[in-house]
Every structure is written in structure tokens, then in C-alpha cells.
Design a protein around this motif. Structure first.
Motif, PDB file in Angstrom:
ATOM      1  N   LYS A 183      -1.781   5.192   1.113  1.00 23.75           N
ATOM      2  CA  LYS A 183      -1.726   5.680  -0.530  1.00 23.75           C
ATOM      3  C   LYS A 183      -0.372   5.763  -0.795  1.00 23.75           C
ATOM      4  CE  LYS A 183      -5.916   8.551  -0.772  1.00 23.75           C
ATOM      5  NZ  LYS A 183      -6.444   9.978  -1.130  1.00 23.75           N
ATOM      6  N   GLU A 184       0.707   6.005  -0.008  1.00 24.44           N
ATOM      7  CA  GLU A 184       2.160   5.859  -0.096  1.00 24.44           C
ATOM      8  C   GLU A 184       2.423   4.374  -0.557  1.00 24.44           C
ATOM      9  OE1 GLU A 184       5.978   7.034  -1.056  1.00 24.44           O
ATOM     10  OE2 GLU A 184       4.051   8.133  -1.346  1.00 24.44           O
ATOM     11  N   LEU A 185       1.972   3.484   0.207  1.00 28.92           N
ATOM     12  CA  LEU A 185       2.109   2.094   0.371  1.00 28.92           C
ATOM     13  C   LEU A 185       1.680   1.456  -0.790  1.00 28.92           C
ATOM     14  CD1 LEU A 185       3.180  -0.426   1.417  1.00 28.92           C
ATOM     15  CD2 LEU A 185       1.312  -0.435   2.882  1.00 28.92           C
ATOM     16  N   GLN A 186       0.344   1.987  -1.425  1.00 25.55           N
ATOM     17  CA  GLN A 186       0.072   1.198  -2.401  1.00 25.55           C
ATOM     18  C   GLN A 186       0.709   1.759  -3.604  1.00 25.55           C
ATOM     19  OE1 GLN A 186      -3.877   3.070  -3.353  1.00 25.55           O
ATOM     20  NE2 GLN A 186      -4.600   1.722  -4.614  1.00 25.55           N
ATOM     21  N   TYR A 187       1.400   3.165  -3.567  1.00 29.21           N
ATOM     22  CA  TYR A 187       2.271   3.235  -4.828  1.00 29.21           C
ATOM     23  C   TYR A 187       3.560   2.500  -4.919  1.00 29.21           C
ATOM     24  CZ  TYR A 187       5.855   6.394  -7.207  1.00 29.21           C
ATOM     25  OH  TYR A 187       6.644   6.647  -8.005  1.00 29.21           O
ATOM     26  N   ILE A 188       4.072   2.353  -3.748  1.00 30.18           N
ATOM     27  CA  ILE A 188       5.334   1.739  -3.513  1.00 30.18           C
ATOM     28  C   ILE A 188       5.226   0.126  -4.127  1.00 30.18           C
ATOM     29  CG2 ILE A 188       6.941   0.733  -1.942  1.00 30.18           C
ATOM     30  CD1 ILE A 188       6.540   3.227  -0.214  1.00 30.18           C
ATOM     31  N   ILE A 189       4.064  -0.509  -3.592  1.00 32.31           N
ATOM     32  CA  ILE A 189       3.839  -1.898  -3.864  1.00 32.31           C
ATOM     33  C   ILE A 189       3.635  -2.265  -5.560  1.00 32.31           C
ATOM     34  CG2 ILE A 189       2.199  -3.597  -3.671  1.00 32.31           C
ATOM     35  CD1 ILE A 189       1.980  -3.059  -0.690  1.00 32.31           C
ATOM     36  N   ALA A 190       3.019  -0.986  -5.966  1.00 32.91           N
ATOM     37  CA  ALA A 190       2.631  -1.168  -7.623  1.00 32.91           C
ATOM     38  C   ALA A 190       3.949  -1.081  -8.127  1.00 32.91           C
ATOM     39  CB  ALA A 190       2.032  -0.258  -7.878  1.00 32.91           C
ATOM     40  N   HIS A 191       5.211  -0.720  -7.545  1.00 29.49           N
ATOM     41  CA  HIS A 191       6.350  -1.073  -8.354  1.00 29.49           C
ATOM     42  C   HIS A 191       7.291  -1.939  -8.026  1.00 29.49           C
ATOM     43  CE1 HIS A 191       4.851   3.238  -9.285  1.00 29.49           C
ATOM     44  NE2 HIS A 191       5.479   3.441 -10.278  1.00 29.49           N
ATOM     45  N   LEU A 192       6.863  -2.833  -7.205  1.00 25.49           N
ATOM     46  CA  LEU A 192       7.698  -3.761  -6.666  1.00 25.49           C
ATOM     47  C   LEU A 192       7.345  -5.132  -7.639  1.00 25.49           C
ATOM     48  CD1 LEU A 192       7.481  -3.642  -2.885  1.00 25.49           C
ATOM     49  CD2 LEU A 192       9.201  -2.755  -4.299  1.00 25.49           C
ATOM     50  N   PRO A 193       8.579  -5.888  -7.669  1.00 22.66           N
ATOM     51  CA  PRO A 193       8.140  -7.192  -8.317  1.00 22.66           C
ATOM     52  C   PRO A 193       7.256  -8.003  -7.624  1.00 22.66           C
ATOM     53  CG  PRO A 193      10.455  -7.207  -7.288  1.00 22.66           C
ATOM     54  CD  PRO A 193       9.832  -5.750  -7.408  1.00 22.66           C
ATOM     55  N   PRO A 194       6.348  -8.888  -8.378  1.00 21.79           N
ATOM     56  CA  PRO A 194       5.642  -9.671  -7.604  1.00 21.79           C
ATOM     57  C   PRO A 194       6.251 -10.831  -6.667  1.00 21.79           C
ATOM     58  CG  PRO A 194       5.694 -10.171  -9.935  1.00 21.79           C
ATOM     59  CD  PRO A 194       6.437  -9.068  -9.727  1.00 21.79           C
ATOM     60  N   SER A 195       7.240 -11.108  -6.902  1.00 20.28           N
ATOM     61  CA  SER A 195       8.085 -12.192  -6.086  1.00 20.28           C
ATOM     62  C   SER A 195       8.242 -11.719  -4.613  1.00 20.28           C
ATOM     63  CB  SER A 195       9.168 -12.715  -6.654  1.00 20.28           C
ATOM     64  OG  SER A 195      10.251 -11.595  -6.836  1.00 20.28           O
ATOM     65  N   ILE A 196       8.396 -10.391  -4.413  1.00 20.26           N
ATOM     66  CA  ILE A 196       8.610 -10.021  -3.066  1.00 20.26           C
ATOM     67  C   ILE A 196       7.597 -10.068  -2.210  1.00 20.26           C
ATOM     68  CG2 ILE A 196       9.208  -7.924  -1.705  1.00 20.26           C
ATOM     69  CD1 ILE A 196      11.471  -8.952  -3.113  1.00 20.26           C
ATOM     70  N   ARG A 197       7.230 -10.582  -1.119  1.00 19.71           N
ATOM     71  CA  ARG A 197       6.127 -10.757  -0.237  1.00 19.71           C
ATOM     72  C   ARG A 197       6.106  -9.268   0.562  1.00 19.71           C
ATOM     73  NH1 ARG A 197       8.524 -15.547   0.218  1.00 19.71           N
ATOM     74  NH2 ARG A 197       9.184 -15.224   2.443  1.00 19.71           N
ATOM     75  N   LYS A 198       4.924  -8.831   0.503  1.00 25.67           N
ATOM     76  CA  LYS A 198       4.491  -7.644   1.020  1.00 25.67           C
ATOM     77  C   LYS A 198       3.786  -7.674   2.301  1.00 25.67           C
ATOM     78  CE  LYS A 198       4.907  -6.916  -3.604  1.00 25.67           C
ATOM     79  NZ  LYS A 198       5.118  -7.768  -4.614  1.00 25.67           N
ATOM     80  N   VAL A 199       4.187  -7.074   3.434  1.00 24.30           N
ATOM     81  CA  VAL A 199       3.614  -7.376   4.841  1.00 24.30           C
ATOM     82  C   VAL A 199       3.221  -6.067   5.334  1.00 24.30           C
ATOM     83  CG1 VAL A 199       3.917  -8.353   7.138  1.00 24.30           C
ATOM     84  CG2 VAL A 199       5.607  -9.446   4.987  1.00 24.30           C
ATOM     85  N   GLY A 200       2.106  -6.132   5.714  1.00 28.17           N
ATOM     86  CA  GLY A 200       1.363  -5.145   6.432  1.00 28.17           C
ATOM     87  C   GLY A 200       1.336  -5.380   8.043  1.00 28.17           C
ATOM     88  N   VAL A 201       2.133  -4.385   8.655  1.00 30.95           N
ATOM     89  CA  VAL A 201       2.127  -4.542  10.030  1.00 30.95           C
ATOM     90  C   VAL A 201       0.895  -3.514  10.930  1.00 30.95           C
ATOM     91  CG1 VAL A 201       3.451  -4.312  12.354  1.00 30.95           C
ATOM     92  CG2 VAL A 201       4.734  -5.109  10.071  1.00 30.95           C
ATOM     93  N   PHE A 202       0.077  -4.164  11.806  1.00 31.94           N
ATOM     94  CA  PHE A 202      -1.039  -3.614  12.313  1.00 31.94           C
ATOM     95  C   PHE A 202      -1.091  -3.868  13.887  1.00 31.94           C
ATOM     96  CE2 PHE A 202      -2.529  -4.414   7.950  1.00 31.94           C
ATOM     97  CZ  PHE A 202      -2.951  -3.368   7.548  1.00 31.94           C
ATOM     98  N   ALA A 203      -1.433  -3.175  14.785  1.00 28.70           N
ATOM     99  CA  ALA A 203      -1.710  -3.241  16.020  1.00 28.70           C
ATOM    100  C   ALA A 203      -3.045  -2.811  16.604  1.00 28.70           C
ATOM    101  CB  ALA A 203      -0.682  -2.699  16.946  1.00 28.70           C
ATOM    102  N   ASP A 204      -3.959  -3.686  16.810  1.00 26.78           N
ATOM    103  CA  ASP A 204      -5.187  -3.553  17.539  1.00 26.78           C
ATOM    104  C   ASP A 204      -6.077  -2.623  16.485  1.00 26.78           C
ATOM    105  OD1 ASP A 204      -4.404  -4.889  19.844  1.00 26.78           O
ATOM    106  OD2 ASP A 204      -3.323  -3.143  20.274  1.00 26.78           O
ATOM    107  N   GLU A 205      -5.964  -2.942  15.168  1.00 23.34           N
ATOM    108  CA  GLU A 205      -6.895  -2.068  14.350  1.00 23.34           C
ATOM    109  C   GLU A 205      -8.130  -2.698  14.152  1.00 23.34           C
ATOM    110  OE1 GLU A 205      -6.585   1.112  13.130  1.00 23.34           O
ATOM    111  OE2 GLU A 205      -4.539   1.364  13.877  1.00 23.34           O
ATOM    112  N   PRO A 206      -9.398  -2.148  13.714  1.00 21.29           N
ATOM    113  CA  PRO A 206     -10.248  -2.894  13.473  1.00 21.29           C
ATOM    114  C   PRO A 206     -10.232  -3.615  12.360  1.00 21.29           C
ATOM    115  CG  PRO A 206     -10.938  -0.719  13.897  1.00 21.29           C
ATOM    116  CD  PRO A 206      -9.577  -0.602  13.859  1.00 21.29           C
ATOM    117  N   PRO A 207     -11.029  -4.790  12.203  1.00 23.10           N
ATOM    118  CA  PRO A 207     -10.906  -6.100  11.232  1.00 23.10           C
ATOM    119  C   PRO A 207     -11.139  -5.395   9.971  1.00 23.10           C
ATOM    120  CG  PRO A 207     -11.680  -7.106  13.146  1.00 23.10           C
ATOM    121  CD  PRO A 207     -11.569  -5.637  13.573  1.00 23.10           C
ATOM    122  N   ASP A 208     -12.431  -4.525   9.787  1.00 24.22           N
ATOM    123  CA  ASP A 208     -12.569  -4.065   8.513  1.00 24.22           C
ATOM    124  C   ASP A 208     -11.806  -3.131   8.091  1.00 24.22           C
ATOM    125  OD1 ASP A 208     -14.951  -5.638   8.699  1.00 24.22           O
ATOM    126  OD2 ASP A 208     -16.210  -3.983   9.277  1.00 24.22           O
TER     127      ASP A 208
END
Length: 222
Positions: A41-66
């Protein structure tokens, strides 16, 4: 020009520092065990306020695909970074570019090549590894080591973008780039003071990368 990803962002203020300094991508740690974990939820808020030109990368480790797919859609991530022991083919339906993290000390290069040949990943992140930690260790890769250079050469032959991580900071980034010529560099702890991102260190790091002239022959960005 070498691209820059500032990883482990945990606030809108930190994100804005990186954007203002000229970062190309921001990384957000979605690994609950990590000290840099950020709630979706915090990440969603941050990304909503970033310029679209910035690539947003989510880092995961062994989380279920869904679960990964759900957060990717919720937060409008452009890229997912698989930083565990995932089977990449299980994530092929996640609507984002996939980067696979590879540790120099791991003996799984054959698996990595198989995932590349199947078109399951679009970028490779080279990182150091400490048992029980997921990146941001502050430990540098052995850039001058002959075994490391041999593996780097093999990986570059795949023609996928190579992202260099592992213990990078404003003091060593120029040497690291000159010895490895990556498509991009990824920094987290190297731009922190007392465990939090530091505005001046972010600026210094990005300026050193952007001002460095290299013969970068990596593929176009994923």
C-alpha cells in the motif's frame, strides 16, 4: 551510458531524491524478511507520485506467482526482480519485464542459461550473497577475479542486459564499471547512512556514473 537503479527505496522523499539526481529506475523490496521491506500500500502511494519515465522495479524472493502478479498490478510495477530460487517459468504470466538475480558464488549458471533460452527472463542482475540476506549486503563482487570475469563473459554472450550490484558506492563505482561494462548498476546500502538513504550520497553516486565515459556494448534496455 550506464543506467542507474537506486534500490531499497522506502519513502516518497527518498524516491524523489533519486529522481532529481537522475536515476533511471527505482527498486522496492517486497521481501518481508528484508530490513528494507516496504508494504504494497505504501509502495502504491509512492509510485502514484512518480514520473512515468522512471522504471519501477519490485524485488521478490520465492513468493507465490499469484502473489507477485497481484502486487505487480496493484502497484503498477514495470519490472519484477526475482531474487530467490524461483523457477522463472512459473512467473511467465506476471505482466512485467523479468530480471533474475544471479550470485557469482552460486553453481546454477546452467539453469540461468536455460531460462534465458526459453525467453523467461529479460535481464540478469549480478549480486554478491550472504546467507540469509537478500541483497543490500554491502559486499562487493570480485571484479578483477579471473573466475568472475569468465562468468561475466559467458553471461554477456546471452545478449541480455547485465545489471551490476553488490557493494557499490560512490568510491568504487568508477572502477566497477570500467572492469565490467554493465548495462546498468544497482545500489542500495552504498548510498545509505545509518541504514537510511542519504540524499548527497545518491547524488554523488549517480553523477559519477553519468559522467563516466565507457564502451558499453550491452543490449538495449529490457
Amino acid at each position: 551510458m550506464t543506467q542507474v537503479k537506486i534500490c531499497g527505496i522506502r519513502s516518497l522523499e527518498e524516491a524523489r531524491w533519486a529522481v532529481e539526481a537522475g536515476a533511471d529506475a527505482l527498486g522496492f523490496i517486497l521481501i518481508p524478511k528484508s530490513k528494507r521491506y516496504i508494504e504494497p500500500k505504501e509502495l502504491q502511494y509512492i509510485i502514484a507520485h512518480l514520473p512515468p519515465s522512471i522504471r519501477k522495479v519490485g524485488v521478490f524472493a520465492d513468493e507465490p506467482p499469484d502473489h507477485v502478479a497481484s502486487i505487480t498490478l496493484q502497484c503498477a510495477l514495470d519490472i519484477i526482480q526475482l531474487h530467490g530460487q524461483e523457477d522463472a517459468k512459473l512467473y511467465h504470466k506476471v505482466p512485467a519485464v523479468k530480471i533474475k538475480a544471479y550470485s557469482f558464488r552460486e553453481n546454477n549458471l546452467q539453469t540461468l542459461h536455460s531460462e534465458i533460452e526459453q525467453g523467461l527472463i529479460q535481464g540478469i542482475l549480478l549480486d554478491s550473497k550472504i546467507e540469509g540476506q537478500f541483497g543490500g549486503t554491502g559486499v562487493s563482487l570480485p571484479w578483477r577475479d579471473l573466475d568472475f570475469q569468465a562468468i561475466l563473459t559467458r553471461i554477456k554472450k546471452t545478449k541480455l542486459p547485465v545489471i551490476l550490484a553488490g557493494g557499490l558506492n560512490p568510491q568504487n563505482i568508477e572502477e566497477a564499471i570500467q572492469l565490467t561494462h554493465p548495462f546498468a548498476v544497482d545500489v542500495s546500502s552504498g548510498v545509505e547512512q545509518e541504514g537510511r538513504k542519504d540524499r548527497e550520497l545518491i547524488f554523488q553516486f549517480i553523477q559519477k556514473v553519468k559522467n563516466l565515459k565507457t564502451n558499453n556494448h550491452n543490449s538495449p534496455k529490457p
